[in-house]
Design a protein around this motif. Sequence first.
Motif, PDB file in Angstrom:
ATOM      1  N   MET A   1       0.832  -1.196   0.000  1.00 22.31           N
ATOM      2  CA  MET A   1       0.000   0.000   0.000  1.00 22.31           C
ATOM      3  C   MET A   1       0.878   1.262   0.000  1.00 22.31           C
ATOM      4  N   TYR A   2       1.946   1.225   0.765  1.00 23.31           N
ATOM      5  CA  TYR A   2       2.873   2.354   0.827  1.00 23.31           C
ATOM      6  C   TYR A   2       3.508   2.595  -0.542  1.00 23.31           C
ATOM      7  N   TYR A   3       3.986   1.533  -1.187  1.00 20.25           N
ATOM      8  CA  TYR A   3       4.652   1.681  -2.475  1.00 20.25           C
ATOM      9  C   TYR A   3       3.675   2.103  -3.559  1.00 20.25           C
ATOM     10  N   GLU A   4       2.443   1.628  -3.498  1.00 15.62           N
ATOM     11  CA  GLU A   4       1.437   2.045  -4.467  1.00 15.62           C
ATOM     12  C   GLU A   4       1.129   3.533  -4.314  1.00 15.62           C
ATOM     13  N   GLN A   5       1.044   4.006  -3.077  1.00 17.86           N
ATOM     14  CA  GLN A   5       0.811   5.429  -2.856  1.00 17.86           C
ATOM     15  C   GLN A   5       1.967   6.260  -3.416  1.00 17.86           C
ATOM     16  N   GLN A   6       3.181   5.804  -3.191  1.00 19.86           N
ATOM     17  CA  GLN A   6       4.339   6.532  -3.688  1.00 19.86           C
ATOM     18  C   GLN A   6       4.367   6.534  -5.211  1.00 19.86           C
ATOM     19  N   TYR A   7       4.012   5.412  -5.815  1.00 23.46           N
ATOM     20  CA  TYR A   7       3.999   5.325  -7.272  1.00 23.46           C
ATOM     21  C   TYR A   7       2.932   6.243  -7.862  1.00 23.46           C
ATOM     22  N   MET A   8       1.755   6.262  -7.249  1.00 24.11           N
ATOM     23  CA  MET A   8       0.684   7.136  -7.739  1.00 24.11           C
ATOM     24  C   MET A   8       1.085   8.602  -7.602  1.00 24.11           C
ATOM     25  N   TYR A   9       1.751   8.960  -6.543  1.00 20.34           N
ATOM     26  CA  TYR A   9       2.229  10.328  -6.363  1.00 20.34           C
ATOM     27  C   TYR A   9       3.287  10.666  -7.413  1.00 20.34           C
ATOM     28  N   TYR A  10       4.185   9.739  -7.678  1.00 19.15           N
ATOM     29  CA  TYR A  10       5.209   9.932  -8.708  1.00 19.15           C
ATOM     30  C   TYR A  10       4.555  10.131 -10.071  1.00 19.15           C
ATOM     31  N   ARG A  11       3.566   9.319 -10.386  1.00 14.04           N
ATOM     32  CA  ARG A  11       2.856   9.467 -11.661  1.00 14.04           C
ATOM     33  C   ARG A  11       2.171  10.819 -11.749  1.00 14.04           C
ATOM     34  N   TYR A  12       1.551  11.231 -10.674  1.00 13.60           N
ATOM     35  CA  TYR A  12       0.887  12.535 -10.641  1.00 13.60           C
ATOM     36  C   TYR A  12       1.893  13.656 -10.916  1.00 13.60           C
ATOM     37  N   LEU A  13       3.031  13.611 -10.231  1.00 14.53           N
ATOM     38  CA  LEU A  13       4.037  14.664 -10.420  1.00 14.53           C
ATOM     39  C   LEU A  13       4.582  14.676 -11.841  1.00 14.53           C
ATOM     40  N   THR A  14       4.837  13.515 -12.412  1.00 12.73           N
ATOM     41  CA  THR A  14       5.360  13.481 -13.774  1.00 12.73           C
ATOM     42  C   THR A  14       4.330  13.981 -14.778  1.00 12.73           C
ATOM     43  N   GLN A  15       3.057  13.687 -14.551  1.00 13.63           N
ATOM     44  CA  GLN A  15       2.027  14.190 -15.451  1.00 13.63           C
ATOM     45  C   GLN A  15       1.905  15.707 -15.365  1.00 13.63           C
ATOM     46  N   VAL A  16       1.983  16.242 -14.164  1.00 14.50           N
ATOM     47  CA  VAL A  16       1.918  17.698 -13.996  1.00 14.50           C
ATOM     48  C   VAL A  16       3.123  18.350 -14.673  1.00 14.50           C
ATOM     49  N   LEU A  17       4.276  17.783 -14.472  1.00 12.79           N
ATOM     50  CA  LEU A  17       5.482  18.332 -15.094  1.00 12.79           C
ATOM     51  C   LEU A  17       5.393  18.263 -16.610  1.00 12.79           C
ATOM     52  N   GLU A  18       4.936  17.161 -17.130  1.00 14.67           N
ATOM     53  CA  GLU A  18       4.783  17.014 -18.575  1.00 14.67           C
ATOM     54  C   GLU A  18       3.775  18.024 -19.120  1.00 14.67           C
ATOM     55  N   TYR A  19       2.696  18.233 -18.404  1.00 17.60           N
ATOM     56  CA  TYR A  19       1.698  19.218 -18.814  1.00 17.60           C
ATOM     57  C   TYR A  19       2.300  20.620 -18.858  1.00 17.60           C
ATOM     58  N   LYS A  20       3.065  20.976 -17.855  1.00 13.73           N
ATOM     59  CA  LYS A  20       3.672  22.309 -17.817  1.00 13.73           C
ATOM     60  C   LYS A  20       4.683  22.494 -18.946  1.00 13.73           C
ATOM     61  N   ILE A  21       5.432  21.462 -19.254  1.00 13.66           N
ATOM     62  CA  ILE A  21       6.390  21.531 -20.352  1.00 13.66           C
ATOM     63  C   ILE A  21       5.661  21.731 -21.672  1.00 13.66           C
ATOM     64  N   LYS A  22       4.602  20.964 -21.893  1.00 16.81           N
ATOM     65  CA  LYS A  22       3.824  21.101 -23.130  1.00 16.81           C
ATOM     66  C   LYS A  22       3.174  22.477 -23.216  1.00 16.81           C
ATOM     67  N   LEU A  23       2.718  22.994 -22.118  1.00 14.24           N
ATOM     68  CA  LEU A  23       2.109  24.322 -22.099  1.00 14.24           C
ATOM     69  C   LEU A  23       3.131  25.399 -22.480  1.00 14.24           C
ATOM     70  N   LYS A  24       4.333  25.281 -21.938  1.00 15.94           N
ATOM     71  CA  LYS A  24       5.397  26.231 -22.287  1.00 15.94           C
ATOM     72  C   LYS A  24       5.740  26.140 -23.774  1.00 15.94           C
ATOM     73  N   GLU A  25       5.819  24.927 -24.294  1.00 12.91           N
ATOM     74  CA  GLU A  25       6.104  24.748 -25.717  1.00 12.91           C
ATOM     75  C   GLU A  25       5.009  25.381 -26.561  1.00 12.91           C
ATOM     76  N   TYR A  26       3.779  25.194 -26.159  1.00 15.53           N
ATOM     77  CA  TYR A  26       2.653  25.768 -26.879  1.00 15.53           C
ATOM     78  C   TYR A  26       2.697  27.304 -26.834  1.00 15.53           C
ATOM     79  N   GLU A  27       2.998  27.862 -25.671  1.00 19.54           N
ATOM     80  CA  GLU A  27       3.092  29.323 -25.552  1.00 19.54           C
ATOM     81  C   GLU A  27       4.239  29.864 -26.411  1.00 19.54           C
ATOM     82  N   ASN A  28       5.360  29.184 -26.426  1.00 26.15           N
ATOM     83  CA  ASN A  28       6.494  29.622 -27.250  1.00 26.15           C
ATOM     84  C   ASN A  28       6.156  29.524 -28.724  1.00 26.15           C
TER      85      ASN A  28
END
Length: 70
Positions: A38-65
């Motif tokens: 349960m602990y590792y699943e929570q950590q993995y889900m948090y990691y996935r969430y952070l990577t998705q947010v980061l990827e979204y921000k990168i794509k947004l910056k590319e789109y703005e540029n």
Amino acid sequence: MDKNQPFFDPYNFNTMQQNTANQQNIDPTMDQMPNPMMYYEQQYMYYRYLTQVLEYKIKLKEYENLNKQN
């Protein structure tokens, strides 16, 4: 991931029951100890969430540029 969900820390030994001589179980802490997966699943889900947010921000910056250039 729900922020109100209680966080499971497998290294927090303060939440475990103390073994008393009056109990019939050999190890009563094993009855109440959550699954470590349960602990590792929570950590993995948090990691996935952070990577998705980061990827979204990168794509947004590319789109703005791209829009600035056009």
